[in-house]
Design a protein around this motif. Sequence first.
Motif, PDB file in Angstrom:
ATOM      1  N   LEU A  94       4.418  -5.003  24.191  1.00  0.00           N
ATOM      2  CA  LEU A  94       4.400  -6.460  24.034  1.00  0.00           C
ATOM      3  C   LEU A  94       4.584  -6.865  22.568  1.00  0.00           C
ATOM      4  O   LEU A  94       5.313  -7.814  22.270  1.00  0.00           O
ATOM      5  N   VAL A  95       3.950  -6.156  21.662  1.00  0.00           N
ATOM      6  CA  VAL A  95       4.098  -6.445  20.233  1.00  0.00           C
ATOM      7  C   VAL A  95       5.547  -6.191  19.789  1.00  0.00           C
ATOM      8  O   VAL A  95       6.130  -6.998  19.052  1.00  0.00           O
ATOM      9  N   LEU A  96       6.123  -5.084  20.229  1.00  0.00           N
ATOM     10  CA  LEU A  96       7.512  -4.772  19.863  1.00  0.00           C
ATOM     11  C   LEU A  96       8.470  -5.829  20.393  1.00  0.00           C
ATOM     12  O   LEU A  96       9.355  -6.296  19.672  1.00  0.00           O
ATOM     13  N   LEU A  97       8.307  -6.219  21.652  1.00  0.00           N
ATOM     14  CA  LEU A  97       9.181  -7.245  22.225  1.00  0.00           C
ATOM     15  C   LEU A  97       8.974  -8.588  21.536  1.00  0.00           C
ATOM     16  O   LEU A  97       9.944  -9.321  21.287  1.00  0.00           O
ATOM     17  N   GLY A  98       7.722  -8.913  21.217  1.00  0.00           N
ATOM     18  CA  GLY A  98       7.436 -10.161  20.507  1.00  0.00           C
ATOM     19  C   GLY A  98       8.052 -10.172  19.122  1.00  0.00           C
ATOM     20  O   GLY A  98       8.630 -11.174  18.688  1.00  0.00           O
ATOM     21  N   THR A 102      10.990 -12.695  17.967  1.00  0.00           N
ATOM     22  CA  THR A 102      10.736 -13.534  16.796  1.00  0.00           C
ATOM     23  C   THR A 102      11.859 -13.395  15.771  1.00  0.00           C
ATOM     24  O   THR A 102      12.335 -14.394  15.216  1.00  0.00           O
ATOM     25  N   GLU A 103      12.292 -12.162  15.526  1.00  0.00           N
ATOM     26  CA  GLU A 103      13.380 -11.939  14.565  1.00  0.00           C
ATOM     27  C   GLU A 103      14.688 -12.561  15.056  1.00  0.00           C
ATOM     28  O   GLU A 103      15.437 -13.133  14.268  1.00  0.00           O
ATOM     29  N   LEU A 104      14.955 -12.467  16.352  1.00  0.00           N
ATOM     30  CA  LEU A 104      16.170 -13.087  16.889  1.00  0.00           C
ATOM     31  C   LEU A 104      16.107 -14.612  16.773  1.00  0.00           C
ATOM     32  O   LEU A 104      17.094 -15.253  16.413  1.00  0.00           O
ATOM     33  N   ILE A 105      14.936 -15.194  17.065  1.00  0.00           N
ATOM     34  CA  ILE A 105      14.768 -16.643  16.958  1.00  0.00           C
ATOM     35  C   ILE A 105      14.983 -17.102  15.520  1.00  0.00           C
ATOM     36  O   ILE A 105      15.555 -18.161  15.267  1.00  0.00           O
ATOM     37  N   ARG A 106      14.551 -16.293  14.557  1.00  0.00           N
ATOM     38  CA  ARG A 106      14.724 -16.626  13.137  1.00  0.00           C
ATOM     39  C   ARG A 106      16.165 -16.425  12.655  1.00  0.00           C
ATOM     40  O   ARG A 106      16.485 -16.690  11.507  1.00  0.00           O
ATOM     41  N   GLY A 107      17.009 -15.918  13.538  1.00  0.00           N
ATOM     42  CA  GLY A 107      18.395 -15.703  13.174  1.00  0.00           C
ATOM     43  C   GLY A 107      18.680 -14.351  12.554  1.00  0.00           C
ATOM     44  O   GLY A 107      19.758 -14.133  12.003  1.00  0.00           O
ATOM     45  N   SER A 109      18.659  -9.917  12.730  1.00  0.00           N
ATOM     46  CA  SER A 109      19.239  -8.918  13.636  1.00  0.00           C
ATOM     47  C   SER A 109      18.244  -8.337  14.644  1.00  0.00           C
ATOM     48  O   SER A 109      18.656  -7.724  15.616  1.00  0.00           O
ATOM     49  N   GLY A 110      16.967  -8.492  14.389  1.00  0.00           N
ATOM     50  CA  GLY A 110      15.968  -7.879  15.258  1.00  0.00           C
ATOM     51  C   GLY A 110      15.558  -6.490  14.824  1.00  0.00           C
ATOM     52  O   GLY A 110      14.740  -5.837  15.460  1.00  0.00           O
ATOM     53  N   HIS A 111      16.113  -6.052  13.715  1.00  0.00           N
ATOM     54  CA  HIS A 111      15.813  -4.727  13.194  1.00  0.00           C
ATOM     55  C   HIS A 111      14.547  -4.781  12.342  1.00  0.00           C
ATOM     56  O   HIS A 111      14.351  -5.765  11.663  1.00  0.00           O
ATOM     57  N   PRO A 112      13.634  -3.866  12.374  1.00  0.00           N
ATOM     58  CA  PRO A 112      13.589  -2.570  13.042  1.00  0.00           C
ATOM     59  C   PRO A 112      12.970  -2.616  14.431  1.00  0.00           C
ATOM     60  O   PRO A 112      12.795  -1.588  15.071  1.00  0.00           O
ATOM     61  N   TRP A 113      12.627  -3.819  14.917  1.00  0.00           N
ATOM     62  CA  TRP A 113      11.987  -3.945  16.226  1.00  0.00           C
ATOM     63  C   TRP A 113      12.859  -3.370  17.334  1.00  0.00           C
ATOM     64  O   TRP A 113      12.347  -2.791  18.297  1.00  0.00           O
ATOM     65  N   ASP A 114      14.181  -3.543  17.221  1.00  0.00           N
ATOM     66  CA  ASP A 114      15.093  -3.041  18.242  1.00  0.00           C
ATOM     67  C   ASP A 114      15.034  -1.521  18.336  1.00  0.00           C
ATOM     68  O   ASP A 114      14.980  -0.957  19.430  1.00  0.00           O
ATOM     69  N   VAL A 115      14.995  -0.851  17.196  1.00  0.00           N
ATOM     70  CA  VAL A 115      14.943   0.612  17.191  1.00  0.00           C
ATOM     71  C   VAL A 115      13.615   1.099  17.755  1.00  0.00           C
ATOM     72  O   VAL A 115      13.578   2.008  18.600  1.00  0.00           O
TER      73      VAL A 115
END
Length: 135
Positions: A94-98, A102-107, A109-115
């Motif tokens: 849940l923390v990783l997806l959140g 959050t990074e995608l909403i901020r515009g 890349s979502g990195h490093p959460w995606d990895v």
Amino acid sequence: MSTDHEPGTTRGQRWAVPALGLAMGVGYIAIFLARHDPGMAVAGFVIMAVYVLILVTASRRSEAAAMLRGQTTDERRHAINRRASAFTLNVLVLVLLGGFATELIRGNSGHPWDVLGGVAGTTYVLATIFFSRRG
């Protein structure tokens, strides 16, 4: 009630987690001194040393501390450990997806959460396949 000398637990098993904790503390000293941050070097070691000290002293009276120390000596403790691990995995996902959302909403890349999410998901799928075939 838990003791330091439980049947089925070797001396090495009782001291594996405390030894690893102290080794991590020494690692923190090396890392933070290399970064020229002696305050964090001391703080990192002290935090790990206090954690180890609490585990060692509390494990004689507290079943939870004994389990955190690595003393899963019977089927009940193994079951508790499995349930705690599954709960931790769910919270971590849940923390990783959140973090990713959050990074995608901020515009970003979502990195490093995606990895990290990819590693968690892939590991879960592969472990499920492995353990379902293994029995």
